[in-house]
Motif scaffolding. Structure first.
Motif, short mmCIF file in Angstrom:
data_model
loop_
_atom_site.label_atom_id
_atom_site.label_comp_id
_atom_site.label_asym_id
_atom_site.label_seq_id
_atom_site.Cartn_x
_atom_site.Cartn_y
_atom_site.Cartn_z
N ALA A 207 0.82 -1.21 0.00
CA ALA A 207 0.00 0.00 0.00
C ALA A 207 0.86 1.26 0.00
CB ALA A 207 -0.93 -0.01 1.21
N VAL A 208 1.96 1.24 0.75
CA VAL A 208 2.89 2.38 0.74
C VAL A 208 3.39 2.63 -0.67
CG1 VAL A 208 5.17 3.17 1.47
CG2 VAL A 208 3.61 2.18 3.15
N ASP A 209 3.79 1.58 -1.37
CA ASP A 209 4.29 1.73 -2.74
C ASP A 209 3.23 2.32 -3.67
OD1 ASP A 209 6.79 0.72 -2.12
OD2 ASP A 209 6.28 -1.33 -2.69
N ARG A 210 1.98 1.89 -3.48
CA ARG A 210 0.92 2.36 -4.36
C ARG A 210 0.59 3.84 -4.08
NH1 ARG A 210 2.45 -1.49 -5.94
NH2 ARG A 210 3.50 0.15 -7.12
N ILE A 211 0.66 4.25 -2.83
CA ILE A 211 0.43 5.66 -2.53
C ILE A 211 1.58 6.50 -3.07
CG2 ILE A 211 0.13 7.37 -0.70
CD1 ILE A 211 -2.25 5.43 -1.20
N ALA A 212 2.80 6.01 -2.96
CA ALA A 212 3.94 6.72 -3.52
C ALA A 212 3.79 6.85 -5.04
CB ALA A 212 5.24 5.98 -3.19
N GLU A 213 3.34 5.80 -5.67
CA GLU A 213 3.09 5.82 -7.11
C GLU A 213 2.05 6.88 -7.47
OE1 GLU A 213 0.68 2.56 -9.04
OE2 GLU A 213 2.70 2.01 -9.75
N LEU A 214 1.01 6.97 -6.66
CA LEU A 214 -0.04 7.96 -6.88
C LEU A 214 0.54 9.38 -6.78
CD1 LEU A 214 -3.57 7.79 -5.27
CD2 LEU A 214 -2.32 9.94 -5.37
N LEU A 215 1.37 9.62 -5.78
CA LEU A 215 1.98 10.94 -5.61
C LEU A 215 2.84 11.31 -6.81
CD1 LEU A 215 3.05 10.80 -1.84
CD2 LEU A 215 0.99 11.82 -2.80
N GLU A 216 3.63 10.35 -7.26
CA GLU A 216 4.52 10.63 -8.38
C GLU A 216 3.75 10.89 -9.67
OE1 GLU A 216 7.59 7.67 -8.53
OE2 GLU A 216 8.11 7.97 -6.42
N SER A 217 2.58 10.27 -9.80
CA SER A 217 1.75 10.54 -10.97
C SER A 217 1.22 11.97 -10.96
CB SER A 217 0.57 9.56 -11.02
OG SER A 217 -0.39 9.84 -10.02
N ALA A 218 1.24 12.60 -9.77
CA ALA A 218 0.84 14.00 -9.64
C ALA A 218 2.05 14.92 -9.63
CB ALA A 218 0.03 14.19 -8.36
N ASP A 219 3.20 14.40 -10.08
CA ASP A 219 4.45 15.17 -10.18
C ASP A 219 4.96 15.64 -8.82
OD1 ASP A 219 4.59 14.92 -12.99
OD2 ASP A 219 3.22 16.61 -13.24
N ILE A 220 4.69 14.87 -7.79
CA ILE A 220 5.20 15.17 -6.45
C ILE A 220 6.49 14.38 -6.25
CG2 ILE A 220 4.74 14.94 -3.98
CD1 ILE A 220 1.73 15.22 -4.73
N THR A 221 7.56 15.04 -5.96
CA THR A 221 8.87 14.38 -5.90
C THR A 221 9.53 14.41 -4.53
OG1 THR A 221 9.94 16.42 -6.65
CG2 THR A 221 9.32 14.81 -8.34
N ASP A 222 9.01 15.20 -3.59
CA ASP A 222 9.57 15.26 -2.24
C ASP A 222 8.48 14.88 -1.25
OD1 ASP A 222 12.32 16.43 -2.72
OD2 ASP A 222 11.07 17.97 -3.66
N TYR A 223 8.54 13.62 -0.79
CA TYR A 223 7.45 13.13 0.05
C TYR A 223 7.93 12.02 0.97
CZ TYR A 223 7.37 9.25 -3.28
OH TYR A 223 7.73 8.17 -4.07
N LEU A 224 7.12 11.77 1.98
CA LEU A 224 7.31 10.63 2.88
C LEU A 224 5.94 9.99 3.11
CD1 LEU A 224 9.36 9.07 4.72
CD2 LEU A 224 8.53 10.52 6.59
N VAL A 225 5.84 8.69 2.83
CA VAL A 225 4.60 7.95 3.04
C VAL A 225 4.85 6.92 4.13
CG1 VAL A 225 2.86 6.43 2.01
CG2 VAL A 225 3.93 8.24 0.62
N GLU A 226 3.91 6.81 5.07
CA GLU A 226 4.04 5.83 6.16
C GLU A 226 2.69 5.18 6.43
OE1 GLU A 226 3.43 4.70 10.40
OE2 GLU A 226 2.69 6.55 9.47
N ILE A 227 2.70 3.85 6.52
CA ILE A 227 1.51 3.10 6.93
C ILE A 227 1.94 2.08 7.98
CG2 ILE A 227 -0.37 1.56 6.25
CD1 ILE A 227 -0.27 2.73 3.47
#
Length: 364
Positions: A207-227
């Motif tokens: 799920a973390v990977d999929r949320i990161a993928e979603l962020l990158e599809s929105a051109d977001i490059t500086d992020y931290l995802v935690e579940i």
């Protein structure tokens, strides 16, 4: 929306609804998001960079997303809705707590014929099978009957240790080799009708990977995802540095930082035995079950942290290495080039050992 899914027989440290069994501790390993917390604190005083923080509940735990300097045109409400929708979709595929999920329906089916499922579920199971094969079965998504038998699953057993006969009967229902996958058309089947699958040790990472993928599809490059303590960081935090993540000192009665690692465009997962165990007549029984013996592991390894390009793989490997123990685990990590940090009990203190790949990531 609160979705109770995928607990590993444990709760996060913020969850006080622990189920007692033989004086069991039900708290999951704790991961401090130091950079994110400090950054949010500085922003609350009116200084520092803009940080968008999104939080919610999912999979029996919580999630958080930190985005540094989000674009002015980013529709934040829409992004939050997309994240929630993605998590709901994953739960509908892989939950063992939703009776109508794909996985629950497969587990409940008495048939050994092919059972149609989503490509996503097959993909996660394919990764799980790969780690099972590579670890000699130390990682096994069919281990649920043994976890339940020892009182660490959703089904709480009697207030007594399992007998040898009960362990043998549960072990007969366990075995990743008894699960078959088909990619096209996507389907799964079991070779015995009472086989069941639990993705607790891999689904949060996925799920973390999929949320990161979603962020990158929105051109977001500086992020931290935690579940639930599994993470993925990309780019820089608000101070222009890689995300700084603290690994907990594996003690049962207090919380303290053992080591801080820089998360540079990687996923991270930690498995530990110091929060989720019970004691009988002075002997501790861990929630980590060795499928080979049907019993809780009894070695000196307290926790394992794995860094990998895929948080899903880090999640699965952290469990596999914890089952294997300090020596076999480190040996396999070196053999497969895994970046792993092992924290062992050493009398009244702890000893850390890292694989060469882990040291290479932190050479500077």
């Amino acid at each position: 929306m609160i979705l109770k899914l995928f607990p590993r027989g444990a709760q996060r440290c913020t969850d006080s609804a622990a189920e007692p069994r033989l004086a069991a501790s039900r708290l999951a390993p704790w991961v401090l998001l130091i950079a994110a917390l400090l950054l949010l604190a500085s922003c609350s005083r009116g200084g520092g960079p803009t940080v968008l923080g999104l939080r919610g509940a999912t999979m029996g735990t919580t999630y958080s997303v930190q985005i540094v300097e989000p674009a002015a045109e980013l529709d934040r409400a829409a992004l939050a809705e997309r994240i929630e929708a993605r998590l709901v979709a994953i739960n509908a595929q892989m939950s063992t707590y939703q009776p109508d999920s794909e996985l629950s329906r497969f587990n409940a089916s008495p048939s050994t014929d092919w059972f149609p499922v989503s490509e996503e579920l097959v993909s996660v199971l394919k990764t799980a099978q790969g780690v099972s094969r590579a670890s000699g079965g130390a990682f096994d998504v069919t281990v649920g009957p043994l976890v339940n038998l020892w009182g660490f699953g959703p089904t709480v057993s009697a207030e007594a240790l399992p007998t040898a006969g009960e362990i043998a009967a549960a072990r007969a229902r366990v075995g990743w080799q008894q699960l078959r996958l088909r990619e096209q058309p996507p389907a799964v089947r079991k070779t015995r009708a009472d086989l069941s699958v639990d993705l607790s040790a891999i689904a949060k990472g996925y799920a973390v990977d999929r949320i990161a993928e979603l962020l990158e599809s929105a051109d977001i490059t500086d992020y931290l995802v935690e579940i639930g303590g599994e993470l993925r960081g990309r780019g820089r935090n608000g101070r222009g540095q890689p995300w700084q993540i603290a690994i907990e000192r594996p003690e049962t009665d207090k919380r303290a930082i053992f080591r801080v690692v820089a998360l540079r465009d990687l996923g991270m997962a930690t498995s530990g035995d110091y929060r989720n165990f019970f004691e009988v007549e002075g002997r501790r029984y861990s929630h980590t079950i060795d499928p080979a013996t049907g019993r809780p592991v009894g070695h000196r390894l307290a926790s394992v942290t794995v860094l990998a390009e895929s948080t899903m793989r880090a999640d699965a490997w952290a469990t596999a290495l914890l089952v294997l123990g300090p020596d076999r685990g480190l040996g396999l990590a070196e053999e497969r080039g895994l970046a792993a940090l092992f924290i062992d009990h050493a009398g009244e203190t702890f000893e850390a050992r890292a694989s060469d790949a882990f040291d290479a990531l932190h050479a500077d």
